[in-house]
Write an enzyme that holds these catalytic residues in place. Structure first.
Site, PDB file in Angstrom:
ATOM      1  N   GLY A 199      -3.446  18.951 -18.677  1.00  0.00           N
ATOM      2  CA  GLY A 199      -3.413  18.187 -17.435  1.00  0.00           C
ATOM      3  C   GLY A 199      -3.953  18.975 -16.245  1.00  0.00           C
ATOM      4  N   GLU A 233      -4.174  20.281 -25.943  1.00  0.00           N
ATOM      5  CA  GLU A 233      -3.091  19.372 -26.345  1.00  0.00           C
ATOM      6  C   GLU A 233      -2.977  19.238 -27.859  1.00  0.00           C
ATOM      7  OE1 GLU A 233      -5.343  18.730 -23.995  1.00  0.00           O
ATOM      8  OE2 GLU A 233      -4.400  17.811 -22.242  1.00  0.00           O
ATOM      9  N   GLU A 240      -7.555  18.453 -16.380  1.00  0.00           N
ATOM     10  CA  GLU A 240      -7.804  17.046 -16.031  1.00  0.00           C
ATOM     11  C   GLU A 240      -7.649  16.821 -14.524  1.00  0.00           C
ATOM     12  OE1 GLU A 240      -4.901  15.901 -19.036  1.00  0.00           O
ATOM     13  OE2 GLU A 240      -6.385  14.556 -19.901  1.00  0.00           O
TER      14      GLU A 240
HETATM   15  N1  CAA Z   1       4.731  23.003 -19.457  1.00  0.00           N
HETATM   16  C1  CAA Z   1       5.921  23.583 -19.214  1.00  0.00           C
HETATM   17  N2  CAA Z   1       6.102  24.920 -19.075  1.00  0.00           N
HETATM   18  C2  CAA Z   1       5.021  25.695 -19.197  1.00  0.00           C
HETATM   19  C3  CAA Z   1       3.737  25.165 -19.450  1.00  0.00           C
HETATM   20  C4  CAA Z   1       3.626  23.751 -19.579  1.00  0.00           C
HETATM   21  N3  CAA Z   1       2.442  23.124 -19.780  1.00  0.00           N
HETATM   22  N4  CAA Z   1       2.858  26.195 -19.533  1.00  0.00           N
HETATM   23  C5  CAA Z   1       3.564  27.321 -19.319  1.00  0.00           C
HETATM   24  N5  CAA Z   1       4.866  27.034 -19.115  1.00  0.00           N
HETATM   25  C6  CAA Z   1       5.968  27.962 -18.857  1.00  0.00           C
HETATM   26  C7  CAA Z   1       6.369  28.726 -20.118  1.00  0.00           C
HETATM   27  O1  CAA Z   1       7.229  27.937 -20.891  1.00  0.00           O
HETATM   28  C8  CAA Z   1       7.030  29.941 -19.525  1.00  0.00           C
HETATM   29  O2  CAA Z   1       8.316  29.589 -19.092  1.00  0.00           O
HETATM   30  P1  CAA Z   1       9.584  30.615 -19.414  1.00  0.00           P
HETATM   31  O3  CAA Z   1       9.230  31.874 -18.666  1.00  0.00           O
HETATM   32  O4  CAA Z   1      10.745  29.877 -18.849  1.00  0.00           O
HETATM   33  O5  CAA Z   1       9.570  30.805 -20.888  1.00  0.00           O
HETATM   34  C9  CAA Z   1       6.195  30.211 -18.276  1.00  0.00           C
HETATM   35  O6  CAA Z   1       5.520  28.967 -17.959  1.00  0.00           O
HETATM   36  C10 CAA Z   1       5.154  31.275 -18.479  1.00  0.00           C
HETATM   37  O7  CAA Z   1       4.377  30.919 -19.609  1.00  0.00           O
HETATM   38  P2  CAA Z   1       4.079  31.947 -20.821  1.00  0.00           P
HETATM   39  O8  CAA Z   1       5.209  32.896 -20.997  1.00  0.00           O
HETATM   40  O9  CAA Z   1       3.676  31.120 -21.999  1.00  0.00           O
HETATM   41  O10 CAA Z   1       2.820  32.732 -20.196  1.00  0.00           O
HETATM   42  P3  CAA Z   1       1.634  33.427 -20.976  1.00  0.00           P
HETATM   43  O11 CAA Z   1       0.871  34.177 -19.952  1.00  0.00           O
HETATM   44  O12 CAA Z   1       2.126  34.153 -22.186  1.00  0.00           O
HETATM   45  O13 CAA Z   1       0.718  32.204 -21.517  1.00  0.00           O
HETATM   46  C11 CAA Z   1      -0.454  30.089 -21.321  1.00  0.00           C
HETATM   47  C12 CAA Z   1       0.053  31.364 -20.613  1.00  0.00           C
HETATM   48  C13 CAA Z   1      -1.548  30.445 -22.342  1.00  0.00           C
HETATM   49  C14 CAA Z   1      -1.023  29.162 -20.264  1.00  0.00           C
HETATM   50  C15 CAA Z   1       0.733  29.423 -22.082  1.00  0.00           C
HETATM   51  O14 CAA Z   1       1.812  29.279 -21.164  1.00  0.00           O
HETATM   52  C16 CAA Z   1       0.425  28.063 -22.634  1.00  0.00           C
HETATM   53  O15 CAA Z   1      -0.227  27.949 -23.667  1.00  0.00           O
HETATM   54  N6  CAA Z   1       0.903  26.983 -21.970  1.00  0.00           N
HETATM   55  C17 CAA Z   1       0.753  25.628 -22.435  1.00  0.00           C
HETATM   56  C18 CAA Z   1      -0.653  25.089 -22.232  1.00  0.00           C
HETATM   57  C19 CAA Z   1      -0.765  23.686 -22.771  1.00  0.00           C
HETATM   58  O16 CAA Z   1      -0.606  23.436 -23.950  1.00  0.00           O
HETATM   59  N7  CAA Z   1      -1.087  22.704 -21.878  1.00  0.00           N
HETATM   60  C20 CAA Z   1      -1.218  21.308 -22.253  1.00  0.00           C
HETATM   61  C21 CAA Z   1       0.051  20.567 -21.924  1.00  0.00           C
HETATM   62  S1  CAA Z   1       0.053  18.889 -22.546  1.00  0.00           S
HETATM   63  C22 CAA Z   1      -0.830  18.010 -21.393  1.00  0.00           C
HETATM   64  O17 CAA Z   1      -1.281  18.532 -20.389  1.00  0.00           O
HETATM   65  C23 CAA Z   1      -0.965  16.531 -21.684  1.00  0.00           C
HETATM   66  C24 CAA Z   1      -1.928  15.820 -20.763  1.00  0.00           C
HETATM   67  O18 CAA Z   1      -3.118  15.717 -21.033  1.00  0.00           O
HETATM   68  C25 CAA Z   1      -1.474  15.175 -19.565  1.00  0.00           C
END
Ligand code: CAA
Length: 258
Positions: free
Chosen positions: A109, A132, A112
């Site tokens: 997102g 995703e 996006e």
């Molecule tokens: N939603 C909720 N929480 C999130 C998040 C998300 N999309 N991305 C990161 N966070 C949170 C983590 O859970 C973590 O929280 P805690 O400290 O409480 O555990 C905090 O942010 C820090 O994240 P990381 O410890 O994972 O940080 P990192 O530096 O090791 O990694 C990252 C960074 C690669 C961005 C990793 O956080 C990640 O892969 N995040 C998810 C990315 C993702 O999959 N996004 C797509 C979401 S679905 C979507 O967006 C649907 C749509 O089209 C509308």
């Protein structure tokens, strides 16, 4: 509306919105998106503002929709409540230009949201992706539609199917971002670009934005015709008279948004 997830300020004629959920890498939940939509519509209605900038933090523009908030949704929750992205298209109703200033992660997102803006200025640290599929879902806020238009079908397929990230250099080569700047200059550059736009004639700026957006929503022939009519209508503005007279007089124009 009281804002808890964004910070809002003005910088001259530029409205600046910072996404501000640092602990969750600016994950986009419904509340944040309601606040963002509200702040953007307020800037759009404010006659002292000529351009809007959205930015995040050094580490993340936004790491996507909030995974924790949606993890347990059933299909019926999501469909009947129109959850997760129901309030996102609000941003498209803004008639003034919106610049995304992206540093760090712009994922899911977050990518996006950046693509919903009119153009993207990227820090050299920016990373774009639609991961995703790794969560067993897919882009839900325009990613499968805007990404192929921005970077070609091949790259969009690659990114959405493999979940790989694109760095700033690749994003610029592919046409996703308009320019790359050093991370520590990102906000200054974005504000300067926004100030340049805000100094132009606002009605003409809005006509340009509408015309370019037509390129995505019509055939070439219709788009060219639309642009021609918009071009003709600039001759109804005082700002066109002033702009051309100033050029002939060899001086800077003074636009009054009329
Ligand atoms: N939603 C909720 N929480 C999130 C998040 C998300 N999309 N991305 C990161 N966070 C949170 C983590 O859970 C973590 O929280 P805690 O400290 O409480 O555990 C905090 O942010 C820090 O994240 P990381 O410890 O994972 O940080 P990192 O530096 O090791 O990694 C990252 C960074 C690669 C961005 C990793 O956080 C990640 O892969 N995040 C998810 C990315 C993702 O999959 N996004 C797509 C979401 S679905 C979507 O967006 C649907 C749509 O089209 C509308």
């Amino acid at each position: 509306m009281q804002y808890e997830n964004i910070l809002v300020e003005t910088n001259g004629k530029v409205g600046l919105i910072r996404l501000n959920r640092p602990k969750a890498l600016n994950a986009l939940n419904d509340q944040l998106m309601d606040e963002l939509g509200d702040a953007m519509l307020k800037f759009d209605a404010d006659e002292n503002i000529g351009c809007i900038v959205i930015t995040g933090s050094e580490k993340a523009f936004a790491a996507g929709a909030d995974i924790g908030a949606m993890a347990n949704y059933t299909y019926m929750d999501a469909f009947k409540g129109d959850y997760i992205t129901r309030n996102w298209e609000q941003i498209r109703h803004v008639r003034k230009p919106v610049i995304a200033a992206v540093a760090g992660y712009a994922l899911g997102g977050g990518c996006e949201l950046a693509m919903m803006c009119d153009f993207i200025i990227a820090a050299d640290s920016a990373k774009f992706g639609q991961p995703e599929i790794k969560l067993g879902t897919m882009p839900g806020a325009g990613g499968t539609q805007r990404l192929p238009r921005a970077v070609s079908k091949s790259k969009a397929m690659d990114m959405c199917l493999t979940a790989r990230m694109m760095d700033a250099a690749e994003a610029e080569r592919a046409g996703l971002v308009s320019r790359i700047v050093p991370a520590d200059k990102l906000l200054d550059e974005a504000l300067a670009a926004a100030a340049t736009i805000a100094a132009m004639s606002l009605p003409v700026v809005m006509m340009v934005k509408e015309s370019i957006n037509r390129a995505y929503e019509s055939t070439l022939a219709e788009g060219v015709q639309y642009e021609r009519r918009m071009f003709h209508s600039t001759f109804a503005t005082e700002d066109q008279k002033e702009g051309m007279k100033a050029f002939v007089d060899k001086r800077l124009p003074i636009f009054r948004n009329l």
